[in-house]
Design a protein around this motif. Sequence first.
Motif, PDB file in Angstrom:
ATOM      1  N   LEU A  90     -33.379  19.235  19.243  1.00 38.84           N
ATOM      2  CA  LEU A  90     -32.753  18.259  20.133  1.00 38.84           C
ATOM      3  C   LEU A  90     -33.548  16.959  20.176  1.00 38.84           C
ATOM      4  O   LEU A  90     -34.762  16.938  19.933  1.00 38.84           O
ATOM      5  N   ILE A  91     -32.869  15.883  20.503  1.00 42.13           N
ATOM      6  CA  ILE A  91     -33.500  14.565  20.620  1.00 42.13           C
ATOM      7  C   ILE A  91     -32.815  13.833  21.780  1.00 42.13           C
ATOM      8  O   ILE A  91     -31.615  14.017  22.000  1.00 42.13           O
ATOM      9  N   ASP A  92     -33.619  13.051  22.532  1.00 39.43           N
ATOM     10  CA  ASP A  92     -33.035  12.302  23.652  1.00 39.43           C
ATOM     11  C   ASP A  92     -33.079  10.811  23.366  1.00 39.43           C
ATOM     12  O   ASP A  92     -34.013  10.338  22.716  1.00 39.43           O
ATOM     13  N   LYS A  97     -30.403   8.278  28.380  1.00 33.12           N
ATOM     14  CA  LYS A  97     -30.803   9.601  28.884  1.00 33.12           C
ATOM     15  C   LYS A  97     -29.882  10.703  28.348  1.00 33.12           C
ATOM     16  O   LYS A  97     -29.793  11.783  28.918  1.00 33.12           O
ATOM     17  N   LYS A  98     -29.188  10.423  27.259  1.00 33.43           N
ATOM     18  CA  LYS A  98     -28.286  11.433  26.689  1.00 33.43           C
ATOM     19  C   LYS A  98     -29.046  12.266  25.663  1.00 33.43           C
ATOM     20  O   LYS A  98     -29.921  11.747  24.957  1.00 33.43           O
ATOM     21  N   ARG A  99     -28.656  13.513  25.579  1.00 32.94           N
ATOM     22  CA  ARG A  99     -29.327  14.440  24.667  1.00 32.94           C
ATOM     23  C   ARG A  99     -28.408  14.742  23.490  1.00 32.94           C
ATOM     24  O   ARG A  99     -27.202  14.929  23.658  1.00 32.94           O
ATOM     25  N   TYR A 100     -28.964  14.826  22.308  1.00 31.57           N
ATOM     26  CA  TYR A 100     -28.166  15.083  21.104  1.00 31.57           C
ATOM     27  C   TYR A 100     -28.823  16.166  20.266  1.00 31.57           C
ATOM     28  O   TYR A 100     -30.028  16.388  20.360  1.00 31.57           O
ATOM     29  N   CYS A 184     -27.714   5.495  19.428  1.00 38.27           N
ATOM     30  CA  CYS A 184     -27.045   6.333  20.431  1.00 38.27           C
ATOM     31  C   CYS A 184     -25.662   5.739  20.694  1.00 38.27           C
ATOM     32  O   CYS A 184     -25.557   4.535  20.979  1.00 38.27           O
ATOM     33  N   PRO A 185     -24.607   6.546  20.605  1.00 35.49           N
ATOM     34  CA  PRO A 185     -23.264   5.999  20.799  1.00 35.49           C
ATOM     35  C   PRO A 185     -23.048   5.435  22.206  1.00 35.49           C
ATOM     36  O   PRO A 185     -22.173   4.605  22.412  1.00 35.49           O
ATOM     37  N   ILE A 186     -23.870   5.871  23.165  1.00 34.91           N
ATOM     38  CA  ILE A 186     -23.678   5.390  24.543  1.00 34.91           C
ATOM     39  C   ILE A 186     -24.443   4.083  24.768  1.00 34.91           C
ATOM     40  O   ILE A 186     -23.865   3.069  25.170  1.00 34.91           O
ATOM     41  N   SER A 187     -25.760   4.099  24.489  1.00 38.46           N
ATOM     42  CA  SER A 187     -26.570   2.904  24.800  1.00 38.46           C
ATOM     43  C   SER A 187     -26.580   1.923  23.635  1.00 38.46           C
ATOM     44  O   SER A 187     -26.901   0.751  23.816  1.00 38.46           O
ATOM     45  N   GLY A 188     -26.280   2.424  22.440  1.00 38.44           N
ATOM     46  CA  GLY A 188     -26.319   1.559  21.269  1.00 38.44           C
ATOM     47  C   GLY A 188     -27.741   1.253  20.797  1.00 38.44           C
ATOM     48  O   GLY A 188     -27.946   0.410  19.927  1.00 38.44           O
ATOM     49  N   THR A 189     -28.748   1.970  21.376  1.00 36.26           N
ATOM     50  CA  THR A 189     -30.132   1.666  20.979  1.00 36.26           C
ATOM     51  C   THR A 189     -30.712   2.763  20.089  1.00 36.26           C
ATOM     52  O   THR A 189     -30.151   3.848  19.958  1.00 36.26           O
ATOM     53  N   ARG A 190     -31.917   2.436  19.534  1.00 37.91           N
ATOM     54  CA  ARG A 190     -32.601   3.409  18.686  1.00 37.91           C
ATOM     55  C   ARG A 190     -33.878   3.900  19.363  1.00 37.91           C
ATOM     56  O   ARG A 190     -34.837   4.250  18.710  1.00 37.91           O
ATOM     57  N   ASN A 191     -33.841   3.919  20.689  1.00 38.22           N
ATOM     58  CA  ASN A 191     -35.015   4.293  21.473  1.00 38.22           C
ATOM     59  C   ASN A 191     -35.046   5.820  21.647  1.00 38.22           C
ATOM     60  O   ASN A 191     -34.704   6.356  22.698  1.00 38.22           O
ATOM     61  N   TRP A 192     -35.481   6.522  20.577  1.00 41.50           N
ATOM     62  CA  TRP A 192     -35.388   7.988  20.543  1.00 41.50           C
ATOM     63  C   TRP A 192     -36.712   8.667  20.908  1.00 41.50           C
ATOM     64  O   TRP A 192     -37.773   8.144  20.581  1.00 41.50           O
ATOM     65  N   THR A 193     -36.619   9.830  21.536  1.00 38.56           N
ATOM     66  CA  THR A 193     -37.822  10.662  21.730  1.00 38.56           C
ATOM     67  C   THR A 193     -38.104  11.416  20.438  1.00 38.56           C
ATOM     68  O   THR A 193     -37.321  11.326  19.483  1.00 38.56           O
TER      69      THR A 193
END
Length: 517
Positions: A90-92, A97-100, A184-193
């Motif tokens: 998993l990655i957030d 704050k969405k999890r994928y 991220c499809p929601i925030s549109g950013t690449r700020n991944w954990t």
Amino acid sequence: MAQQEEVFKKIVSHCKEYGFVFPSSDIYDGLGAVYDYGQNGVELKNNIKQYWWQSMVLLHQNIVGIDAAIFMHPTTWKASGHVDAFNDPLIDNRDSKKRYRADVLIEDQIAKYDDKIEKEVEKARKRFKENFDEAQYRATSPKVLETIEKRDALHRRFQEVMNAEGGIDLTGMKQIILDEEIVCPISGTRNWTDVRQFNLMFKTEMGASADGTSTIYLRPETAQGIFVNYLNVQKTGRMKLPFGIAQIGKAFRNEIVARQFIFRMREFEQMEMQFFIKPGTELDWFAKWKETRMAWHQALGFGAENYRFHDHDKLAHYANAATDIEFHMPFGFKEVEGIHSRTNFDLSQHAKFSGKKIEYFDPDTNESYTPYVIETSIGVDRMFLSVMCHSYEEQQLPDGQTRTVLHLPAALAPVKLAVFPLTKKDGLPEKAQEIINDLRFHFNCKYEEKDQIGKRYRRMDAIGCPYCVTVDQQTLEDNTVTLRDRDTMEQRRVNISDLRSIIEDEVSITSLLKKLL
Ligand code: ATP
């Protein structure tokens, strides 16, 4: 695709509005990825289960069923490998704050390249019209070749991280997500954990006192209930190889991303059959079961073009062949069933962990061995969803009106016959009730007297009822009724005494089973 998503939304609300599927604990605003089946849903679901069960247990002399408990000895899950390896990466996204699921993000990226290739080909087809040579275009177009190269490179990298020594390479997986600039499809950013492993099994405690408790799991698949009963069934049923054990039951997975309605649930139902065979014969049986299962799906009449096999690139370490049967859902081709050649992995593991000898004595060759297994595993809920998606239609009628109709296969429809008195007086309701009293022993009938006939027809169309009968004045004189067909909307006058023979054959599961022989 946007249009398809719209349709899918309508199907979801239709399921709620007409008593097929409700969110669980709806009055408390639901529970993530858990659903309840309503008055019509449960009938449809039971019919799907019956179709599967009978195709396995009635049509095969060498397949028997069981119903194992959901709770199993905790060692079962050590032996099967689920405690150590039933994980999803998993990655957030820190902004939304969405999890994928990290693997799904990458698979979606591969699918995007595939889409791009297909779009280029379609564009060229339109441009060149009848002179279009698709094979040549695919082999020479610089744009297509460049995308194929990117796609294949990504696919190779993905395979490498998934099959890394010592398990999935989580750092490598994150690097792919960064290099491919996946947002991220929601925030549109690449700020991944970072990517982390997450075990999908639900845990609970069994026993009342603190020291007497043990951690047990809600089963994540029904298959293990079959493996641990292999010896019981083989001995008490005096089964000879090859033979199968079938089971339908609930399974539980703490899915990271539970989306798409009943496609991915945290509590769901599986129909699994483990077929025990002689080692060395597995690839033949694998091919046979692929064919048998595809025929089962196609007998529903949804069109061969809506199914495909997806052979696995990545095989679990114990499997030597695996494929999925995918169905064309409104959100693309998706897995509904898995067929796996599982070697003797599960039985050997249970033999090792239990200390019991789990073998088969072959009277033909006088040798003992651990049987190999072909598994067919299908989700009831996904099957339900595929049936709903294919059956749903908003139909434009010649008179300019529209109707919403579920073209359910008659054998699966929750209600088979609706009986309406034209009016609520003159003994018509009593006559209608008489028809139901006679036919209800043979199939599911429904009585409706409220609203105009047209409205009643629409309500029955919306739940996929294949036949409606109207009782009118003439019925009292000559015992005939109008029989209306859901799909053609044609009406004909028939004798009440003929109703059973006209309808029964078509609405019975047997009619589907006969197509399989
Ligand atoms: P996926 O890749 O979609 O997670 P899977 O490959 O893990 O599925 P299997 O373990 O092979 O699925 O399970 C067999 C069948 O059980 C699937 O083909 C599907 O129909 C059903 N199934 C699995 N997980 C779910 C779920 N969370 N919700 C509903 N059905 C499921």
